[in-house]
Design a protein around this motif. Structure first.
Motif, PDB file in Angstrom:
ATOM      1  N   ALA A  83       0.818  -1.216   0.000  1.00 29.11           N
ATOM      2  CA  ALA A  83       0.000   0.000   0.000  1.00 29.11           C
ATOM      3  C   ALA A  83       0.846   1.258   0.000  1.00 29.11           C
ATOM      4  CB  ALA A  83      -0.940  -0.010   1.198  1.00 29.11           C
ATOM      5  N   LEU A  84       2.090   1.154   0.397  1.00 25.75           N
ATOM      6  CA  LEU A  84       2.960   2.324   0.413  1.00 25.75           C
ATOM      7  C   LEU A  84       3.285   2.823  -0.996  1.00 25.75           C
ATOM      8  CD1 LEU A  84       5.383   1.293   3.285  1.00 25.75           C
ATOM      9  CD2 LEU A  84       3.461   2.888   3.390  1.00 25.75           C
ATOM     10  N   LEU A  85       2.994   2.015  -1.998  1.00 27.81           N
ATOM     11  CA  LEU A  85       3.214   2.424  -3.386  1.00 27.81           C
ATOM     12  C   LEU A  85       2.038   3.207  -3.958  1.00 27.81           C
ATOM     13  CD1 LEU A  85       4.830  -0.838  -4.776  1.00 27.81           C
ATOM     14  CD2 LEU A  85       5.980   1.288  -4.197  1.00 27.81           C
ATOM     15  N   ALA A  86       0.992   3.406  -3.188  1.00 30.45           N
ATOM     16  CA  ALA A  86      -0.198   4.105  -3.669  1.00 30.45           C
ATOM     17  C   ALA A  86       0.110   5.496  -4.233  1.00 30.45           C
ATOM     18  CB  ALA A  86      -1.256   4.175  -2.571  1.00 30.45           C
ATOM     19  N   PRO A  87       0.971   6.317  -3.608  1.00 31.25           N
ATOM     20  CA  PRO A  87       1.261   7.635  -4.203  1.00 31.25           C
ATOM     21  C   PRO A  87       1.901   7.539  -5.595  1.00 31.25           C
ATOM     22  CG  PRO A  87       1.931   7.613  -1.913  1.00 31.25           C
ATOM     23  CD  PRO A  87       1.563   6.192  -2.274  1.00 31.25           C
ATOM     24  N   LEU A  88       2.713   6.526  -5.816  1.00 32.66           N
ATOM     25  CA  LEU A  88       3.308   6.331  -7.135  1.00 32.66           C
ATOM     26  C   LEU A  88       2.223   6.070  -8.182  1.00 32.66           C
ATOM     27  CD1 LEU A  88       5.906   5.776  -8.890  1.00 32.66           C
ATOM     28  CD2 LEU A  88       5.558   3.386  -8.273  1.00 32.66           C
ATOM     29  N   PHE A  89       1.272   5.206  -7.853  1.00 35.12           N
ATOM     30  CA  PHE A  89       0.201   4.896  -8.793  1.00 35.12           C
ATOM     31  C   PHE A  89      -0.809   6.035  -8.896  1.00 35.12           C
ATOM     32  CE2 PHE A  89       1.907   0.677  -7.805  1.00 35.12           C
ATOM     33  CZ  PHE A  89       2.275   0.326  -9.090  1.00 35.12           C
ATOM     34  N   PHE A  90      -0.903   6.857  -7.858  1.00 32.87           N
ATOM     35  CA  PHE A  90      -1.713   8.081  -7.924  1.00 32.87           C
ATOM     36  C   PHE A  90      -1.140   8.995  -9.006  1.00 32.87           C
ATOM     37  CE2 PHE A  90      -2.534  12.465  -6.684  1.00 32.87           C
ATOM     38  CZ  PHE A  90      -3.904  12.451  -6.458  1.00 32.87           C
ATOM     39  N   ALA A  91       0.169   9.186  -8.993  1.00 34.57           N
ATOM     40  CA  ALA A  91       0.828  10.015 -10.013  1.00 34.57           C
ATOM     41  C   ALA A  91       0.645   9.405 -11.399  1.00 34.57           C
ATOM     42  CB  ALA A  91       2.306  10.175  -9.688  1.00 34.57           C
ATOM     43  N   PHE A  92       0.718   8.083 -11.489  1.00 38.32           N
ATOM     44  CA  PHE A  92       0.514   7.400 -12.770  1.00 38.32           C
ATOM     45  C   PHE A  92      -0.900   7.631 -13.285  1.00 38.32           C
ATOM     46  CE2 PHE A  92      -0.531   3.510 -15.221  1.00 38.32           C
ATOM     47  CZ  PHE A  92       0.405   3.657 -16.236  1.00 38.32           C
ATOM     48  N   GLU A  93      -1.899   7.601 -12.406  1.00 40.19           N
ATOM     49  CA  GLU A  93      -3.291   7.852 -12.797  1.00 40.19           C
ATOM     50  C   GLU A  93      -3.453   9.267 -13.345  1.00 40.19           C
ATOM     51  OE1 GLU A  93      -6.126   6.352 -13.253  1.00 40.19           O
ATOM     52  OE2 GLU A  93      -5.613   4.399 -12.430  1.00 40.19           O
ATOM     53  N   ILE A  94      -2.860  10.237 -12.663  1.00 37.35           N
ATOM     54  CA  ILE A  94      -2.951  11.623 -13.132  1.00 37.35           C
ATOM     55  C   ILE A  94      -2.292  11.741 -14.507  1.00 37.35           C
ATOM     56  CG2 ILE A  94      -2.235  14.013 -12.665  1.00 37.35           C
ATOM     57  CD1 ILE A  94      -4.436  12.993 -10.774  1.00 37.35           C
ATOM     58  N   TRP A  95      -1.123  11.126 -14.660  1.00 36.26           N
ATOM     59  CA  TRP A  95      -0.424  11.166 -15.947  1.00 36.26           C
ATOM     60  C   TRP A  95      -1.280  10.522 -17.040  1.00 36.26           C
ATOM     61  CZ3 TRP A  95       2.095   7.094 -18.800  1.00 36.26           C
ATOM     62  CH2 TRP A  95       2.872   7.557 -19.871  1.00 36.26           C
ATOM     63  N   GLN A  96      -1.921   9.406 -16.718  1.00 38.92           N
ATOM     64  CA  GLN A  96      -2.792   8.739 -17.689  1.00 38.92           C
ATOM     65  C   GLN A  96      -3.930   9.642 -18.141  1.00 38.92           C
ATOM     66  OE1 GLN A  96      -3.520   4.173 -17.801  1.00 38.92           O
ATOM     67  NE2 GLN A  96      -4.089   4.902 -15.812  1.00 38.92           N
ATOM     68  N   LEU A  97      -4.535  10.359 -17.198  1.00 39.92           N
ATOM     69  CA  LEU A  97      -5.640  11.259 -17.553  1.00 39.92           C
ATOM     70  C   LEU A  97      -5.163  12.386 -18.467  1.00 39.92           C
ATOM     71  CD1 LEU A  97      -7.599  11.469 -14.190  1.00 39.92           C
ATOM     72  CD2 LEU A  97      -8.309  10.330 -16.291  1.00 39.92           C
ATOM     73  N   VAL A  98      -3.977  12.915 -18.202  1.00 41.83           N
ATOM     74  CA  VAL A  98      -3.435  13.994 -19.036  1.00 41.83           C
ATOM     75  C   VAL A  98      -3.135  13.477 -20.445  1.00 41.83           C
ATOM     76  CG1 VAL A  98      -1.442  15.537 -19.341  1.00 41.83           C
ATOM     77  CG2 VAL A  98      -2.540  15.321 -17.100  1.00 41.83           C
ATOM     78  N   VAL A  99      -2.497  12.332 -20.540  1.00 44.46           N
ATOM     79  CA  VAL A  99      -2.163  11.769 -21.854  1.00 44.46           C
ATOM     80  C   VAL A  99      -3.437  11.365 -22.602  1.00 44.46           C
ATOM     81  CG1 VAL A  99      -0.990   9.867 -23.032  1.00 44.46           C
ATOM     82  CG2 VAL A  99       0.138  11.043 -21.161  1.00 44.46           C
ATOM     83  N   SER A 100      -4.406  10.823 -21.896  1.00 45.11           N
ATOM     84  CA  SER A 100      -5.671  10.448 -22.532  1.00 45.11           C
ATOM     85  C   SER A 100      -6.365  11.662 -23.125  1.00 45.11           C
ATOM     86  CB  SER A 100      -6.598   9.777 -21.523  1.00 45.11           C
ATOM     87  OG  SER A 100      -6.049   8.578 -21.065  1.00 45.11           O
ATOM     88  N   GLU A 101      -6.350  12.769 -22.395  1.00 44.52           N
ATOM     89  CA  GLU A 101      -6.955  14.003 -22.910  1.00 44.52           C
ATOM     90  C   GLU A 101      -6.241  14.458 -24.178  1.00 44.52           C
ATOM     91  OE1 GLU A 101      -8.882  17.413 -23.819  1.00 44.52           O
ATOM     92  OE2 GLU A 101      -9.589  15.820 -22.498  1.00 44.52           O
ATOM     93  N   ARG A 102      -4.937  14.291 -24.203  1.00 48.12           N
ATOM     94  CA  ARG A 102      -4.174  14.712 -25.385  1.00 48.12           C
ATOM     95  C   ARG A 102      -4.516  13.860 -26.606  1.00 48.12           C
ATOM     96  NH1 ARG A 102       2.115  14.105 -26.599  1.00 48.12           N
ATOM     97  NH2 ARG A 102       2.131  15.229 -28.547  1.00 48.12           N
ATOM     98  N   TYR A 103      -4.646  12.556 -26.401  1.00 45.07           N
ATOM     99  CA  TYR A 103      -4.863  11.653 -27.530  1.00 45.07           C
ATOM    100  C   TYR A 103      -6.326  11.389 -27.840  1.00 45.07           C
ATOM    101  CZ  TYR A 103       0.055  10.750 -28.034  1.00 45.07           C
ATOM    102  OH  TYR A 103       1.389  10.909 -28.290  1.00 45.07           O
ATOM    103  N   MET A 104      -7.214  11.573 -26.879  1.00 49.31           N
ATOM    104  CA  MET A 104      -8.632  11.300 -27.127  1.00 49.31           C
ATOM    105  C   MET A 104      -9.527  12.428 -26.649  1.00 49.31           C
ATOM    106  SD  MET A 104      -8.819   7.310 -26.145  1.00 49.31           S
ATOM    107  CE  MET A 104      -7.686   7.354 -24.775  1.00 49.31           C
ATOM    108  N   GLY A 105      -8.980  13.632 -26.567  1.00 50.57           N
ATOM    109  CA  GLY A 105      -9.704  14.759 -26.014  1.00 50.57           C
ATOM    110  C   GLY A 105     -10.654  15.415 -26.993  1.00 50.57           C
TER     111      GLY A 105
END
Length: 124
Positions: A5-27
């Motif tokens: 569970a201590l890796l949750a902040p890393l995957f939180f950042a990955f989720e935010i990055w995914q949303l930004v990239v998704s907006e760029r490619y499918m926005g």
């Protein structure tokens, strides 16, 4: 305490990055010009990082099921990912970004919940 569970902040950042990239490619801009995101250029390193990140993220979700602390969040993360994938594969391009955003917001909420519960157990 669940050490995974201590890796949750890393995957939180990955989720935010995914949303930004998704907006760029499918926005909205891509929807307006009716562009297919699979035909847009993507750097090889970004594609590899994204695919590898998704595989590691999925494996991490399964590891959450092994410990009582975080099991509920792990189950919800896996369920939301599976349902989101099914909905995205069955819908048109106009709905993919909406589904991805909704899916990402639920996963971000679960990651915050997981980190908060882990933090409370560490501090107490």
């Amino acid at each position: 305490m669940n050490p995974f569970a201590l890796l949750a902040p890393l995957f939180f950042a990955f989720e935010i990055w995914q949303l930004v990239v998704s907006e760029r490619y499918m926005g909205i801009k891509q929807i307006k010009v009716n562009a297919d995101p699979r035909e847009l250029p993507m750097a090889g390193w970004m594609a590899a990082l994204w695919a590898g990140g998704l595989l590691i993220y999925l494996a991490w979700m399964f590891t959450l099921l092994l410990h009582p602390v975080g099991r509920a969040q792990g189950f919800v993360l896996l369920a939301v990912s599976a349902v989101g994938y099914a909905l995205r594969s069955a819908s048109g391009l106009k709905w993919v970004l909406v589904i991805l955003t909704f899916e990402g917001s639920i996963r971000i909420g679960m990651l915050v919940s997981l980190f908060a519960s882990t933090w409370r157990r560490m501090v107490a």
